[in-house]
Design a protein around this motif. Structure first.
Motif, PDB file in Angstrom:
ATOM      1  N   PHE A   1       0.845  -1.196   0.000  1.00 13.06           N
ATOM      2  CA  PHE A   1       0.000   0.000   0.000  1.00 13.06           C
ATOM      3  C   PHE A   1       0.883   1.249   0.000  1.00 13.06           C
ATOM      4  N   TYR A   2       0.429   2.318  -0.661  1.00  9.62           N
ATOM      5  CA  TYR A   2       1.205   3.571  -0.742  1.00  9.62           C
ATOM      6  C   TYR A   2       2.568   3.258  -1.359  1.00  9.62           C
ATOM      7  N   SER A   3       2.538   2.622  -2.520  1.00  9.03           N
ATOM      8  CA  SER A   3       3.756   2.022  -3.078  1.00  9.03           C
ATOM      9  C   SER A   3       4.780   3.023  -3.586  1.00  9.03           C
ATOM     10  N   GLY A   4       4.366   4.268  -3.923  1.00  9.09           N
ATOM     11  CA  GLY A   4       5.332   5.276  -4.372  1.00  9.09           C
ATOM     12  C   GLY A   4       6.215   4.718  -5.481  1.00  9.09           C
ATOM     13  N   ILE A   5       7.529   4.840  -5.305  1.00 10.13           N
ATOM     14  CA  ILE A   5       8.466   4.370  -6.328  1.00 10.13           C
ATOM     15  C   ILE A   5       9.014   2.973  -5.974  1.00 10.13           C
ATOM     16  N   GLY A   6       8.375   2.326  -5.005  1.00  8.37           N
ATOM     17  CA  GLY A   6       8.669   0.905  -4.781  1.00  8.37           C
ATOM     18  C   GLY A   6       9.744   0.597  -3.752  1.00  8.37           C
ATOM     19  N   GLY A   7       9.960   1.508  -2.795  1.00  9.93           N
ATOM     20  CA  GLY A   7      10.977   1.249  -1.766  1.00  9.93           C
ATOM     21  C   GLY A   7      10.724  -0.036  -0.991  1.00  9.93           C
ATOM     22  N   MET A   8       9.457  -0.316  -0.705  1.00 11.30           N
ATOM     23  CA  MET A   8       9.129  -1.553   0.037  1.00 11.30           C
ATOM     24  C   MET A   8       9.462  -2.784  -0.823  1.00 11.30           C
TER      25      MET A   8
ATOM     26  N   PHE B   1      -0.589  -0.317  -4.556  1.00 13.41           N
ATOM     27  CA  PHE B   1      -1.637   0.709  -4.637  1.00 13.41           C
ATOM     28  C   PHE B   1      -1.031   2.084  -4.406  1.00 13.41           C
ATOM     29  N   ASP B   2      -1.324   3.024  -5.302  1.00  8.15           N
ATOM     30  CA  ASP B   2      -0.924   4.417  -5.064  1.00  8.15           C
ATOM     31  C   ASP B   2      -1.795   5.336  -5.915  1.00  8.15           C
ATOM     32  N   ILE B   3      -2.039   6.513  -5.373  1.00  7.68           N
ATOM     33  CA  ILE B   3      -2.930   7.469  -6.045  1.00  7.68           C
ATOM     34  C   ILE B   3      -2.184   8.356  -7.031  1.00  7.68           C
ATOM     35  N   ASN B   4      -0.842   8.374  -6.917  1.00  9.96           N
ATOM     36  CA  ASN B   4      -0.020   9.334  -7.675  1.00  9.96           C
ATOM     37  C   ASN B   4       0.434   8.719  -9.002  1.00  9.96           C
ATOM     38  N   ASP B   5      -0.038   9.306 -10.103  1.00  9.28           N
ATOM     39  CA  ASP B   5       0.276   8.674 -11.392  1.00  9.28           C
ATOM     40  C   ASP B   5       1.747   8.825 -11.773  1.00  9.28           C
TER      41      ASP B   5
ATOM     42  N   GLN C   1      -4.207   2.267  -9.482  1.00 14.79           N
ATOM     43  CA  GLN C   1      -4.207   3.720  -9.261  1.00 14.79           C
ATOM     44  C   GLN C   1      -5.541   4.174  -8.695  1.00 14.79           C
ATOM     45  N   GLY C   2      -5.514   4.789  -7.531  1.00  7.53           N
ATOM     46  CA  GLY C   2      -6.754   5.288  -6.939  1.00  7.53           C
ATOM     47  C   GLY C   2      -6.574   5.475  -5.458  1.00  7.53           C
ATOM     48  N   ASN C   3      -7.653   5.909  -4.829  1.00  5.47           N
ATOM     49  CA  ASN C   3      -7.614   6.173  -3.398  1.00  5.47           C
ATOM     50  C   ASN C   3      -7.776   4.866  -2.616  1.00  5.47           C
ATOM     51  N   ILE C   4      -6.792   4.574  -1.795  1.00  5.48           N
ATOM     52  CA  ILE C   4      -6.792   3.348  -0.989  1.00  5.48           C
ATOM     53  C   ILE C   4      -8.036   3.289  -0.103  1.00  5.48           C
ATOM     54  N   GLN C   5      -8.559   4.460   0.199  1.00 11.75           N
ATOM     55  CA  GLN C   5      -9.727   4.553   1.065  1.00 11.75           C
ATOM     56  C   GLN C   5     -10.953   3.853   0.488  1.00 11.75           C
TER      57      GLN C   5
ATOM     58  N   LEU D   1       2.784  -1.153   4.473  1.00 11.86           N
ATOM     59  CA  LEU D   1       2.131   0.166   4.360  1.00 11.86           C
ATOM     60  C   LEU D   1       3.076   1.296   4.736  1.00 11.86           C
ATOM     61  N   SER D   2       3.188   2.294   3.845  1.00 10.66           N
ATOM     62  CA  SER D   2       3.906   3.523   4.239  1.00 10.66           C
ATOM     63  C   SER D   2       2.993   4.706   3.956  1.00 10.66           C
ATOM     64  N   PRO D   3       2.024   4.932   4.864  1.00  9.20           N
ATOM     65  CA  PRO D   3       1.022   5.984   4.636  1.00  9.20           C
ATOM     66  C   PRO D   3       1.628   7.382   4.691  1.00  9.20           C
ATOM     67  N   PRO D   4       0.884   8.391   4.215  1.00  7.89           N
ATOM     68  CA  PRO D   4       1.400   9.761   4.226  1.00  7.89           C
ATOM     69  C   PRO D   4       1.855  10.161   5.627  1.00  7.89           C
ATOM     70  N   CYS D   5       2.948  10.915   5.684  1.00 12.07           N
ATOM     71  CA  CYS D   5       3.518  11.264   6.991  1.00 12.07           C
ATOM     72  C   CYS D   5       3.162  12.680   7.427  1.00 12.07           C
TER      73      CYS D   5
ATOM     74  N   SER E   1      -6.842   9.383   6.991  1.00 16.46           N
ATOM     75  CA  SER E   1      -8.060   8.568   6.993  1.00 16.46           C
ATOM     76  C   SER E   1      -7.924   7.278   6.188  1.00 16.46           C
ATOM     77  N   SER E   2      -7.175   7.288   5.084  1.00 15.91           N
ATOM     78  CA  SER E   2      -7.096   6.048   4.295  1.00 15.91           C
ATOM     79  C   SER E   2      -6.406   4.945   5.091  1.00 15.91           C
ATOM     80  N   PHE E   3      -5.407   5.338   5.902  1.00 12.60           N
ATOM     81  CA  PHE E   3      -4.684   4.346   6.700  1.00 12.60           C
ATOM     82  C   PHE E   3      -5.613   3.751   7.764  1.00 12.60           C
TER      83      PHE E   3
ATOM     84  N   GLY F   1      12.183  11.850  -1.875  1.00  8.45           N
ATOM     85  CA  GLY F   1      11.994  12.380  -0.519  1.00  8.45           C
ATOM     86  C   GLY F   1      10.881  11.676   0.226  1.00  8.45           C
ATOM     87  N   ASN F   2       9.903  11.163  -0.513  1.00  3.79           N
ATOM     88  CA  ASN F   2       8.784  10.418   0.099  1.00  3.79           C
ATOM     89  C   ASN F   2       9.127   8.969   0.352  1.00  3.79           C
ATOM     90  N   SER F   3      10.252   8.514  -0.187  1.00  2.06           N
ATOM     91  CA  SER F   3      10.527   7.076  -0.166  1.00  2.06           C
ATOM     92  C   SER F   3      11.265   6.668   1.110  1.00  2.06           C
ATOM     93  N   LEU F   4      11.974   5.581   1.078  1.00  2.00           N
ATOM     94  CA  LEU F   4      12.525   5.025   2.320  1.00  2.00           C
ATOM     95  C   LEU F   4      13.905   4.430   2.098  1.00  2.00           C
TER      96      LEU F   4
HETATM   97  C1  LIG Z   1       5.213   8.237   2.236  1.00  2.00           C
HETATM   98  S1  LIG Z   1       4.895   7.950   0.561  1.00  2.00           S
HETATM   99  C2  LIG Z   1       5.357   6.248   0.435  1.00  2.00           C
HETATM  100  C3  LIG Z   1       6.426   6.048  -0.579  1.00  2.00           C
HETATM  101  C4  LIG Z   1       6.876   4.629  -0.847  1.00  2.00           C
HETATM  102  N1  LIG Z   1       7.090   3.831   0.318  1.00  2.00           N
HETATM  103  C5  LIG Z   1       8.141   4.656  -1.698  1.00  2.00           C
HETATM  104  O1  LIG Z   1       9.041   3.874  -1.487  1.00  2.00           O
HETATM  105  O2  LIG Z   1       8.225   5.500  -2.596  1.00  2.00           O
HETATM  106  C6  LIG Z   1       3.146   7.884   0.536  1.00  2.00           C
HETATM  107  C7  LIG Z   1       2.542   7.485  -0.802  1.00  2.00           C
HETATM  108  O3  LIG Z   1       1.152   7.281  -0.604  1.00  2.00           O
HETATM  109  C8  LIG Z   1       0.428   7.800  -1.691  1.00  2.00           C
HETATM  110  N2  LIG Z   1      -0.920   8.108  -1.143  1.00  2.00           N
HETATM  111  C9  LIG Z   1      -1.221   9.026  -0.216  1.00  2.00           C
HETATM  112  N3  LIG Z   1      -2.539   8.961   0.098  1.00  2.00           N
HETATM  113  C10 LIG Z   1      -3.069   7.971  -0.658  1.00  2.00           C
HETATM  114  C11 LIG Z   1      -4.370   7.418  -0.786  1.00  2.00           C
HETATM  115  N4  LIG Z   1      -5.386   7.883  -0.065  1.00  2.00           N
HETATM  116  N5  LIG Z   1      -4.556   6.417  -1.658  1.00  2.00           N
HETATM  117  C12 LIG Z   1      -3.523   5.939  -2.399  1.00  2.00           C
HETATM  118  N6  LIG Z   1      -2.250   6.407  -2.307  1.00  2.00           N
HETATM  119  C13 LIG Z   1      -2.033   7.415  -1.451  1.00  2.00           C
HETATM  120  C14 LIG Z   1       1.224   8.990  -2.171  1.00  2.00           C
HETATM  121  O4  LIG Z   1       0.985   9.219  -3.540  1.00  2.00           O
HETATM  122  C15 LIG Z   1       2.661   8.531  -1.894  1.00  2.00           C
HETATM  123  O5  LIG Z   1       3.226   7.922  -3.033  1.00  2.00           O
END
Ligand SMILES: C[S@@+](CC[C@H](N)C(=O)[O-])C[C@H]1O[C@@H](n2cnc3c(N)ncnc32)[C@H](O)[C@@H]1O
Length: 388
Positions: free
Chosen positions: A18-25, A42-46, A62-66, A83-87, A105-107, A368-371
């Motif tokens: 979840f919140y896969s971003g660029i795939g750090g997990m 799953f990630d909302i950011n195209d 692609q879409g809102n995890i919520q 899961l790496s939800p928004p910080c 809320s999605s987390f 910067g969002n990754s891990l």
């Molecule tokens: C902290 S970053 C995680 C980055 C990821 N671990 C990586 O290695 O790049 C959070 C990610 O969650 C996504 N995101 C935030 N809220 C979301 C939601 N409601 N549904 C889906 N993705 C969401 C953002 O687009 C972002 O890529």
């Protein structure tokens, strides 16, 4: 036979990212050598999804995890959720609204699905910023996990504790559903500040070391590699210079030659990485400056390159004889770390690439969002390991 044990021996673990971003997990679980397959991400950011697809050949959902339901998640028959939800709801710079922040809320929604699921996961891994552990979202998470029969171990760890000269302390929660258990059950329901149980040591000797918050990470620095090892282009004038004999850095030696674009370098023009003099004059005192032989650099945030204050370190390309302010910042020819170098400090593999259409600012924002793979890989190795 314990639930899941045959799966482990016969088939890869089925994992949701979840919140896969660029795939750090995903890189971390690969690096950990866990026999696992990511069955969906799953990630909302195209833009993040473009990068993920470019590297893994699979586009995340692609879409809102919520909007995911328990039935949706059941359909993946996954045994582990990463899961790496928004910080932002928990960062020190933010308003620290915790669960009152819409971005939390999605987390919380995903956690609520655990008891509704006919196939809840056996393992859960959560990554977030330091500050999460004192938030109300954290209290809700721990309560929900306990109710769903999970035992947890929590960590605050930095790449500095894994030999990487990079200060990025982060919070991690590892959860296993009973009767599954950790290799070191001694640390159940505890928050640890050192990687003790991830290493092959006697757990009893580590209790004191792990339970103490790190006042400083200085003790870990001698074992860190120098920053130089993470640079894609070594400093042209890395030799010691006196200010009187100072030459301009040989910028040409960090330019890419034609046709080098595909080798993972993010240099399109070296000049775009040098910090403009106007910024040095205005913000010099607030800049974190490191040298090739430094054993630490500061956390790169998603605003690196857009702002210089508090967003990550800058590299001196001309090293002064002494690292004192005697040599003015202007003479040190400061430059930004390139996106490839930030990826190196995040311990991403060499074959990680950005698609060419992703702008430099977007690259920094995604990184910067990754891990840190150097931190998350051993944590995942520990989570998936069975007690002997
Ligand atoms: C902290 S970053 C995680 C980055 C990821 N671990 C990586 O290695 O790049 C959070 C990610 O969650 C996504 N995101 C935030 N809220 C979301 C939601 N409601 N549904 C889906 N993705 C969401 C953002 O687009 C972002 O890529």
């Amino acid at each position: 036979m314990e639930e899941g044990s045959c799966k482990r021996q016969c088939e890869p673990w089925r994992v949701l990212e979840f919140y896969s971003g660029i795939g750090g997990m995903r890189y971390s679980i690969m690096k950990a050598g866990v026999n696992a397959m990511i069955v969906e991400a799953f990630d909302i950011n195209d833009v993040a999804n473009d990068v993920y697809e470019y590297n893994f050949g699979h586009r995340p959902c692609q879409g809102n995890i919520q909007t995911l339901s328990a039935a949706d998640l059941d359909s993946y028959r996954a045994q582990a959720w990463l899961l790496s939800p928004p910080c932002q709801p928990y960062t020190r710079q933010g308003l620290q609204k915790g669960s009152a922040d819409a971005r939390a809320s999605s987390f919380l929604k995903i956690l609520e699905l655990i008891p509704k699921s006919s196939q809840p996961p056996l393992m859960i891994f959560v990554e977030n910023v330091v500050g999460f552990e004192t938030s109300d979202t954290h209290s809700i998470m721990i309560e929900m996990l306990a109710k769903a029969a999970f035992v947890t171990q929590e960590f605050i760890l930095s790449p500095l504790q894994f030999g990487v000269p990079y200060s990025r302390p982060r919070y991690f929660c590892l959860a296993k559903r009973k009767p599954s258990s950790f290799q070191c059950p001694l640390f159940n329901n505890q928050l640890l500040w050192a990687p003790g149980p991830l290493l092959d040591n006697d757990a009893n000797n580590m209790v004191n070391e792990c339970n103490q918050p790190q006042e400083s990470y200085d003790q870990w620095l001698p074992a860190c590699l120098p920053v130089e090892n993470f640079l894609e282009f070594k400093n042209p004038t890395n030799q010691v210079e006196t200010s009187s004999s100072l030459k301009l850095p040989t910028i040409v030696s960090i330019e890419v030659s034609e046709g080098d674009e595909g080798n993972g370098s993010d240099f399109t023009s070296a000049s775009q990485y040098f910090v403009p003099l106007s910024l040095i004059k205005r913000w010099g005192a607030a800049m974190d400056i490191v040298y090739p032989d430094s054993k630490r650099c500061c956390c790169f945030t998603k605003s690196y390159y857009r702002y210089v204050k508090g967003t990550g370190s800058l590299l001196a390309t001309v090293q002064p004889k002494t690292e004192s302010k005697a040599s003015s910042l202007e003479e040190q020819h400061l430059r930004y770390f390139t996106p490839r170098e930030v990826a190196n400090l995040h311990s991403f593999p060499k074959d990680f690439r950005f698609p060419p259409q992703i702008s430099i600012r977007q690259r920094y924002a995604l990184l910067g969002n990754s891990l840190s793979v150097a931190v998350v890989a051993p944590l995942l190795g520990y989570l998936f390991a069975e007690p002997s």
